[in-house]
Design an enzyme around this catalytic site. Structure first.
Site, PDB file in Angstrom:
ATOM      1  CG  ASP A  36       5.563   3.781   0.857  1.00 57.61           C
ATOM      2  OD1 ASP A  36       6.028   4.464   1.827  1.00 57.61           O
ATOM      3  OD2 ASP A  36       4.454   3.805   0.651  1.00 57.61           O
ATOM      4  CE1 TYR A  79      -3.616   2.694   0.797  1.00 57.60           C
ATOM      5  CE2 TYR A  79      -2.386   3.305   2.574  1.00 57.60           C
ATOM      6  CZ  TYR A  79      -3.272   3.436   1.639  1.00 57.60           C
ATOM      7  OH  TYR A  79      -4.179   4.671   1.787  1.00 57.60           O
ATOM      8  CE  LYS A 108       0.449   4.663   8.592  1.00 56.44           C
ATOM      9  NZ  LYS A 108       0.744   3.953   7.148  1.00 56.44           N
TER      10      LYS A 108
HETATM   11  C1  LIG Z   1       0.261   4.706   5.744  1.00 55.74           C
HETATM   12  C2  LIG Z   1       0.981   4.471   4.579  1.00 55.74           C
HETATM   13  C3  LIG Z   1       0.908   5.309   3.394  1.00 55.74           C
HETATM   14  C4  LIG Z   1      -0.153   6.587   3.518  1.00 55.74           C
HETATM   15  O1  LIG Z   1       0.101   7.374   4.383  1.00 55.74           O
HETATM   16  P1  LIG Z   1      -1.072   8.213   5.005  1.00 55.74           P
HETATM   17  O2  LIG Z   1      -0.351   9.103   6.017  1.00 55.74           O
HETATM   18  O3  LIG Z   1      -2.284   7.529   5.552  1.00 55.74           O
HETATM   19  O4  LIG Z   1      -1.463   9.280   3.721  1.00 55.74           O
HETATM   20  C5  LIG Z   1       1.792   4.958   2.242  1.00 55.74           C
HETATM   21  N1  LIG Z   1       2.662   4.157   2.252  1.00 55.74           N
HETATM   22  C6  LIG Z   1       2.843   3.329   3.153  1.00 55.74           C
HETATM   23  C7  LIG Z   1       3.760   2.145   3.384  1.00 55.74           C
HETATM   24  C8  LIG Z   1       1.914   3.146   4.499  1.00 55.74           C
HETATM   25  O5  LIG Z   1       1.963   2.403   5.453  1.00 55.74           O
END
Ligand SMILES: *Cc1c(COP(=O)(O)O)cnc(C)c1O
Length: 432
Positions: free
Chosen positions: A242, A147, A270
């Site tokens: 990511d 994701y 995060k």
């Molecule tokens: C949570 C997450 C996102 C998106 O971050 P948001 O702050 O919710 O927009 C993107 N990539 C990864 C790997 C994530 O865990």
């Protein structure tokens, strides 16, 4: 087991549904895959949270990962208040941006420069544009089961049959966009080679969660990540880690440091904001030189580098950077996980907690190693039942069987012992 009273949450949810689609401002909060109305939270302190009905839980959601020091951490609280006293936002630079930048970059061997934004999604969206701007190529490669937030080009799933072109996974994403995203399964080096042989010269970047933790916990063999690094280099595509979950979670410098693999682009989110909205992307100087105002790739933000959010990030990452922080996190997590896994094994349950660092995932697939999204076939109805048993025993986890749990600094051994007991009893109730 007596059911907890959720009546206030239920009535608040009825009102919320008149204001917000599905009653929520982010879909996973809607309790679609578990029973009942979402629980409305009122307060958090340490590893505990209280809901509007007065129930208390040990919290393993931790706001989906950001709260690595737990709720209401004193340092983070003090940092936020001190910054707030000077003003919530200026839209001009503040010294706090320098401080958080310095704190991150002075320890990070993978990136030379960073840009702060306000969410993980925004970080990914901006960095994809940078990758395309830098390489002059249009296609991006992603992996099924990872994701990357909700930017259009990432809301793409594998197409049917053998085609590598993705199909949009959300209404409102034109197929023309989806066609620029290639999608492969994780852990398949042959598929990777074939895809690069076919499209390698058009691929701007390959984006991956090096520790995929948004669709179960699909721990990758290092050999796959290494193969991905090598093939990106061979074809002149950028490797994009990511690390919005794994950054500052499995170690200060995330999965890149843990695996010893150097990506070209990294995104954070995060944990970086200490519970306030911060995301970031970084790369080496020559790539970051593409970003406006230095270069031709435009990216901006009214609240980017917000001083209150920067202060929260500084306080949190200062604690994370201390000697032994991650070792201690991992040690407590291991004891917790081992206790529950030993119980499940003794009882012969088809259940295991899969773990890395201070992340864990409830797998109902038994002992098998799961590296790809399509290998998950555990009984998710069992998750819903377990979730509800855990709530009644004072434990809160994310309300979906595909989400992972997080352990914070505030989860002391004593709390984890109580929580492990609740897990074992809940497992007995569901699987016994
Ligand atoms: C949570 C997450 C996102 C998106 O971050 P948001 O702050 O919710 O927009 C993107 N990539 C990864 C790997 C994530 O865990």
């Amino acid at each position: 087991m007596t059911k907890i009273n959720r009546s206030k949450s239920e009535s608040l949810f009825i009102t919320a549904k008149t204001y917000f689609p599905g009653g929520v401002n982010s879909p996973v909060r809607a309790f679609k895959s578990v029973e009942g109305a979402p629980i409305f939270m009122k307060k958090g302190d340490g590893c505990e949270i209280w809901d509007e009905d007065g129930n208390k839980f040990i919290d393993f959601c931790c706001s989906w990962g950001p709260l690595i020091l737990g709720h209401n951490n004193k340092g983070v609280y003090d940092g936020i208040v001190a910054a707030l006293k000077n003003g919530a936002s200026f839209g001009a630079p503040t010294v706090l941006e320098n401080e958080l930048g310095e704190l991150i970059l002075s320890k990070n061997p993978f990136i030379d420069k960073i840009r702060f934004v306000s969410s993980g999604t925004e970080a990914v969206m901006s960095a994809l544009r940078m990758a395309r701007g830098f390489t002059g190529r249009t296609k991006v490669l992603k992996f099924e089961g990872c994701y990357h937030g909700h930017t259009d080009s990432m809301l793409v799933k594998a197409g049917s049959g053998l085609v590598t072109f993705g199909e949009s996974s959300s209404a409102g994403v034109p197929e023309e966009y989806a066609n620029e995203t290639l999608v492969l399964p994780l852990n398949d080096i042959d598929a990777l080679k074939k895809c690069f042989a076919d499209f390698g010269k058009d691929i701007a970047c390959a984006i991956i969660e090096p520790i995929p933790a948004n669709n179960g916990l699909l721990l990758q063999d290092k050999s796959f990540l290494t193969a991905l690094r090598e093939i990106c280099t061979e074809y002149g595509a950028l490797l994009f880690f990511d690390e919005v979950i794994s950054g500052f979670r499995v170690g200060f410098n995330g999965a890149a440091e843990l695996y010893g693999i150097t990506p070209d682009i990294i995104t954070y989110g995060k944990i970086i904001g200490g519970g306030l909205p911060v995301g970031a992307y970084g790369a080496r100087n020559e790539i970051m030189a593409m970003i406006s105002p230095d270069g031709p790739v435009y990216q901006a933000g009214t609240l980017s580098g917000n001083p209150v959010a920067m202060a929260a990030g500084i306080a949190q990452l200062t604690e994370c950077a201390k000697d032994g922080f991650y070792e201690d996190q991992e040690r407590r997590t291991k004891t917790f996980v081992n206790t529950i896994n030993a119980h499940a094994k003794t009882k012969g349950y088809n259940f295991e907690l899969i773990t890395i660092g201070s992340i864990f995932w409830l797998s109902f697939d038994g002992k098998k190693t799961i590296r790809r999204a399509d290998e998950i076939d555990g009984d998710m109805s069992k998750f819903a039942a377990l979730f509800s048993e855990l709530l009644d025993r004072g434990v809160y986890i994310g309300p979906s069987g595909y989400e992972v749990g997080f352990i914070s600094q505030a989860h002391t051994e004593e709390y984890l012992k109580v929580a492990a007991q609740a897990f074992c009893e809940s497992l007995d109730a569901v699987m016994g």
